[in-house]
Motif scaffolding. Structure first.
Motif, PDB file in Angstrom:
ATOM      1  N   THR A   1       0.845  -1.198   0.000  1.00  0.00           N
ATOM      2  CA  THR A   1       0.000   0.000   0.000  1.00  0.00           C
ATOM      3  C   THR A   1       0.880   1.247   0.000  1.00  0.00           C
ATOM      4  OG1 THR A   1      -0.073   0.163   2.409  1.00  0.00           O
ATOM      5  CG2 THR A   1      -1.794  -1.145   1.360  1.00  0.00           C
ATOM      6  N   HIS A   2       0.301   2.348  -0.450  1.00  0.00           N
ATOM      7  CA  HIS A   2       1.013   3.627  -0.371  1.00  0.00           C
ATOM      8  C   HIS A   2       1.112   4.069   1.078  1.00  0.00           C
ATOM      9  CE1 HIS A   2       1.381   4.890  -4.555  1.00  0.00           C
ATOM     10  NE2 HIS A   2       0.149   4.463  -4.772  1.00  0.00           N
ATOM     11  N   PRO A   3       2.248   4.595   1.481  1.00  0.00           N
ATOM     12  CA  PRO A   3       2.300   5.231   2.795  1.00  0.00           C
ATOM     13  C   PRO A   3       1.379   6.449   2.781  1.00  0.00           C
ATOM     14  CG  PRO A   3       4.502   4.970   1.860  1.00  0.00           C
ATOM     15  CD  PRO A   3       3.518   4.645   0.782  1.00  0.00           C
TER      16      PRO A   3
ATOM     17  N   MET B   1      -1.415  -2.221  -9.832  1.00  0.00           N
ATOM     18  CA  MET B   1      -2.451  -2.873  -9.032  1.00  0.00           C
ATOM     19  C   MET B   1      -2.445  -4.362  -9.360  1.00  0.00           C
ATOM     20  SD  MET B   1      -4.120  -0.642  -7.168  1.00  0.00           S
ATOM     21  CE  MET B   1      -5.660  -1.442  -6.803  1.00  0.00           C
ATOM     22  N   GLN B   2      -2.710  -5.174  -8.338  1.00  0.00           N
ATOM     23  CA  GLN B   2      -2.742  -6.617  -8.499  1.00  0.00           C
ATOM     24  C   GLN B   2      -4.082  -7.160  -8.012  1.00  0.00           C
ATOM     25  OE1 GLN B   2       0.203  -8.483  -9.655  1.00  0.00           O
ATOM     26  NE2 GLN B   2       0.546  -6.376 -10.313  1.00  0.00           N
ATOM     27  N   ASN B   3      -4.432  -8.359  -8.447  1.00  0.00           N
ATOM     28  CA  ASN B   3      -5.682  -8.990  -8.031  1.00  0.00           C
ATOM     29  C   ASN B   3      -5.531  -9.846  -6.781  1.00  0.00           C
ATOM     30  OD1 ASN B   3      -7.269  -7.926 -10.101  1.00  0.00           O
ATOM     31  ND2 ASN B   3      -6.612  -9.528 -11.507  1.00  0.00           N
ATOM     32  N   GLN B   4      -4.316 -10.056  -6.335  1.00  0.00           N
ATOM     33  CA  GLN B   4      -4.080 -10.835  -5.126  1.00  0.00           C
ATOM     34  C   GLN B   4      -3.261  -9.987  -4.150  1.00  0.00           C
ATOM     35  OE1 GLN B   4      -2.781 -12.482  -8.104  1.00  0.00           O
ATOM     36  NE2 GLN B   4      -0.636 -11.995  -7.939  1.00  0.00           N
ATOM     37  N   PRO B   5      -3.236 -10.357  -2.886  1.00  0.00           N
ATOM     38  CA  PRO B   5      -2.481  -9.600  -1.891  1.00  0.00           C
ATOM     39  C   PRO B   5      -0.997  -9.519  -2.251  1.00  0.00           C
ATOM     40  CG  PRO B   5      -3.965 -11.123  -0.793  1.00  0.00           C
ATOM     41  CD  PRO B   5      -3.982 -11.460  -2.249  1.00  0.00           C
ATOM     42  N   THR B   6      -0.400  -8.360  -2.007  1.00  0.00           N
ATOM     43  CA  THR B   6       0.983  -8.122  -2.418  1.00  0.00           C
ATOM     44  C   THR B   6       1.940  -7.835  -1.264  1.00  0.00           C
ATOM     45  OG1 THR B   6       0.487  -5.786  -2.744  1.00  0.00           O
ATOM     46  CG2 THR B   6       0.299  -7.221  -4.672  1.00  0.00           C
ATOM     47  N   SER B   7       1.440  -7.771  -0.038  1.00  0.00           N
ATOM     48  CA  SER B   7       2.360  -7.537   1.078  1.00  0.00           C
ATOM     49  C   SER B   7       3.304  -8.732   1.200  1.00  0.00           C
ATOM     50  CB  SER B   7       1.592  -7.331   2.385  1.00  0.00           C
ATOM     51  OG  SER B   7       0.875  -8.492   2.724  1.00  0.00           O
TER      52      SER B   7
ATOM     53  N   LEU C   1      -0.919  -3.232  -4.243  1.00  0.00           N
ATOM     54  CA  LEU C   1       0.060  -2.584  -5.113  1.00  0.00           C
ATOM     55  C   LEU C   1       1.366  -3.368  -5.091  1.00  0.00           C
ATOM     56  CD1 LEU C   1      -0.480   1.130  -4.079  1.00  0.00           C
ATOM     57  CD2 LEU C   1      -1.184   0.056  -6.216  1.00  0.00           C
ATOM     58  N   LYS C   2       1.959  -3.528  -6.268  1.00  0.00           N
ATOM     59  CA  LYS C   2       3.236  -4.233  -6.361  1.00  0.00           C
ATOM     60  C   LYS C   2       4.200  -3.383  -7.161  1.00  0.00           C
ATOM     61  CE  LYS C   2       5.455  -8.481  -7.561  1.00  0.00           C
ATOM     62  NZ  LYS C   2       5.354  -9.858  -7.905  1.00  0.00           N
ATOM     63  N   MET C   3       5.383  -3.196  -6.609  1.00  0.00           N
ATOM     64  CA  MET C   3       6.417  -2.444  -7.319  1.00  0.00           C
ATOM     65  C   MET C   3       6.918  -3.272  -8.493  1.00  0.00           C
ATOM     66  SD  MET C   3       8.511  -0.459  -4.383  1.00  0.00           S
ATOM     67  CE  MET C   3       9.086   0.756  -5.550  1.00  0.00           C
ATOM     68  N   ASN C   4       7.246  -2.597  -9.582  1.00  0.00           N
ATOM     69  CA  ASN C   4       7.785  -3.274 -10.756  1.00  0.00           C
ATOM     70  C   ASN C   4       9.090  -3.966 -10.379  1.00  0.00           C
ATOM     71  OD1 ASN C   4       5.648  -2.111 -12.104  1.00  0.00           O
ATOM     72  ND2 ASN C   4       6.872  -0.480 -13.009  1.00  0.00           N
TER      73      ASN C   4
END
Length: 107
Positions: free
Chosen positions: A6-8, A25-31, A39-42
């Motif tokens: 997530t964005h800070p 943006m992704q369809n599954q959890p990215t943490s 959200l996932k960084m490239n």
């Protein structure tokens, strides 16, 4: 953002826009614990910045392997800091700071 997905909060608009340019943006959890965030960084950005070797990322990964869960903030209306990651395991709460050090509470 690489850790929580997530964005800070409370970033200046310029920095939020910069993060938006290097993430998707992704369809599954990215943490890093795979439970929250969208959200996932490239990958090329993660590699260029060597984020996997960052002390905070290393320490969070160690704790996630030990069963800790990532919390983006201390509560629904609380800030999402970029210099700290909140982790919980049962009733235990710790904070991983930007330098990889650990606090035995959420601050």
């Amino acid at each position: 953002m690489h850790i929580t997905g997530t964005h800070p909060s409370h970033l200046r608009a310029f920095f939020t826009q910069a993060l938006s340019l290097v993430s998707e943006m992704q369809n599954q959890p990215t943490s890093l614990d795979g439970l929250t965030g969208a959200l996932k960084m490239n990958e090329d950005v993660v590699k260029r910045l060597d984020l996997e070797a960052h002390p905070m990322v290393v320490k969070v990964r160690e704790h996630v392997k030990g069963g800790w869960r990532i919390k983006a903030s201390r509560g629904s209306n609380a800030r999402k800091p970029f210099t700290k990651v909140f982790l919980c395991k049962g009733l235990e709460q710790i904070t991983v700071q930007i330098d990889g050090s650990i606090l035995d509470h959420w601050r």
